[in-house]
Enzyme design. Sequence first.
Site, PDB file in Angstrom:
ATOM      1  N   SER A  47       0.859  -1.181   0.000  1.00  0.00           N
ATOM      2  CA  SER A  47       0.000   0.000   0.000  1.00  0.00           C
ATOM      3  C   SER A  47       0.899   1.235   0.000  1.00  0.00           C
ATOM      4  O   SER A  47       2.129   1.114   0.057  1.00  0.00           O
ATOM      5  CB  SER A  47      -0.869  -0.011   1.257  1.00  0.00           C
ATOM      6  OG  SER A  47      -0.032   0.105   2.390  1.00  0.00           O
ATOM      7  N   ASP A  78      -1.664  -2.018  -3.777  1.00  0.00           N
ATOM      8  CA  ASP A  78      -2.885  -2.027  -2.972  1.00  0.00           C
ATOM      9  C   ASP A  78      -3.371  -0.586  -2.753  1.00  0.00           C
ATOM     10  O   ASP A  78      -2.595   0.265  -2.314  1.00  0.00           O
ATOM     11  CB  ASP A  78      -2.527  -2.690  -1.622  1.00  0.00           C
ATOM     12  CG  ASP A  78      -3.728  -2.947  -0.737  1.00  0.00           C
ATOM     13  OD1 ASP A  78      -4.825  -3.147  -1.266  1.00  0.00           O
ATOM     14  OD2 ASP A  78      -3.540  -2.969   0.502  1.00  0.00           O
ATOM     15  N   ASP A 100      -8.057   2.619  -6.446  1.00  0.00           N
ATOM     16  CA  ASP A 100      -9.123   2.907  -5.489  1.00  0.00           C
ATOM     17  C   ASP A 100      -9.670   4.316  -5.735  1.00  0.00           C
ATOM     18  O   ASP A 100      -9.131   5.304  -5.240  1.00  0.00           O
ATOM     19  CB  ASP A 100      -8.574   2.771  -4.061  1.00  0.00           C
ATOM     20  CG  ASP A 100      -9.630   3.083  -3.012  1.00  0.00           C
ATOM     21  OD1 ASP A 100     -10.769   3.430  -3.388  1.00  0.00           O
ATOM     22  OD2 ASP A 100      -9.313   3.000  -1.811  1.00  0.00           O
ATOM     23  N   HIS A 205     -11.797  -7.049   0.929  1.00  0.00           N
ATOM     24  CA  HIS A 205     -10.759  -6.312   1.672  1.00  0.00           C
ATOM     25  C   HIS A 205     -11.008  -6.495   3.165  1.00  0.00           C
ATOM     26  O   HIS A 205     -12.118  -6.797   3.591  1.00  0.00           O
ATOM     27  CB  HIS A 205     -10.816  -4.823   1.313  1.00  0.00           C
ATOM     28  CG  HIS A 205     -10.169  -4.519   0.004  1.00  0.00           C
ATOM     29  ND1 HIS A 205      -9.017  -3.765  -0.096  1.00  0.00           N
ATOM     30  CD2 HIS A 205     -10.488  -4.902  -1.257  1.00  0.00           C
ATOM     31  CE1 HIS A 205      -8.677  -3.680  -1.377  1.00  0.00           C
ATOM     32  NE2 HIS A 205      -9.551  -4.361  -2.096  1.00  0.00           N
ATOM     33  N   GLY A 207      -9.665  -8.759   5.292  1.00  0.00           N
ATOM     34  CA  GLY A 207      -9.909 -10.182   5.590  1.00  0.00           C
ATOM     35  C   GLY A 207      -9.582 -10.584   7.022  1.00  0.00           C
ATOM     36  O   GLY A 207     -10.010 -11.647   7.484  1.00  0.00           O
ATOM     37  N   THR A 230      -3.866  -6.953   8.743  1.00  0.00           N
ATOM     38  CA  THR A 230      -3.794  -6.672  10.184  1.00  0.00           C
ATOM     39  C   THR A 230      -3.327  -7.876  11.013  1.00  0.00           C
ATOM     40  O   THR A 230      -2.474  -7.730  11.896  1.00  0.00           O
ATOM     41  CB  THR A 230      -5.168  -6.199  10.705  1.00  0.00           C
ATOM     42  OG1 THR A 230      -5.642  -5.166   9.842  1.00  0.00           O
ATOM     43  CG2 THR A 230      -5.065  -5.666  12.122  1.00  0.00           C
TER      44      THR A 230
HETATM   45 ZN   LIG Z   1      -8.143  -2.628   1.281  1.00  0.00          ZN
END
Ligand SMILES: [Zn+2]
Length: 280
Positions: A47, A78, A100, A205, A207, A230
């Site tokens: 990300s 990401d 996104d 997303h 998960g 996470t």
């Molecule tokens: Zn995400």
Amino acid sequence: MKAVDLWQRFKDSKKAVPSFNFTTADVALTAAKVVKKYSHYCLLSTSERELKFNTMEVVVGIVKGLKEQGFPVFLNLDHGRDLEIIKKAAGLGYDCIHFDGSTLPLGENIRITKEVVGLCRPHGISVEGEVGQIGGSSTVSDETTGASILTNVDEAIRFVKETGVNLLACSFGSFHGMVEGKTKVLDTAILEEIKKQVVVPFVLHGGSGIDNNEIRRAVDAGVVKINFNTELRLAWSAGIKEYQKEKPEDIIPANELAHADQKVEEVIEAKVKICLGINV
Ligand SMILES: [Zn+2]
């Protein structure tokens, strides 16, 4: 195999490909070893936050090295929001781009996503678009941060038809990160409704913090890519802290990382199994 072919291969298989975010090479290597052991595949994702620590060239090099060793991994951008970063990633050899535009008005989201598809398709790069907002950030908190907006079915259908994306990230009850004592409940009816009109594999997303049964329901409804971040962060961080507490005199990074990676490996293995429908 190209990443675009992954979705064709898995879309009706009731199996999903996990995506694991990574900051350090040891986590990427750990994920690569686990998916190889299960003869499966994974995306290794970065990300914007992870790219602030690394350079894009470094992460491309890590994943290139893994591929050269025969590991079944693909590199994913990401939550890309900046066209310049997306162009750079495409040029450097990213396999998948997630654009996104979910916070933009739908027309604007469609316009830029189409541009990203036009940029990526000639190179065989997979493009993931997003409709609806998936709130939160990949941390553990007392309450949900950043509200989610569920994906509107009609908007999603229009988005897929007009953009030609390979994958669609939907907001259907999940959020990024985990809230203490709260499990996520997914509204897979949203996916079922979209599927009646357009053929597109879905992405889940956030998960982490979702029960296995809920994840299997999502896969049954057409999810082929599941993002995990996470729980990996939690495991890695716990491993480092535990090792430092047990052996404060040891300053060898490889020892600390090996301990952290053992914890990460357990999480990754559990996620690969749930994606494959093993022992659930
Ligand atoms: Zn995400």
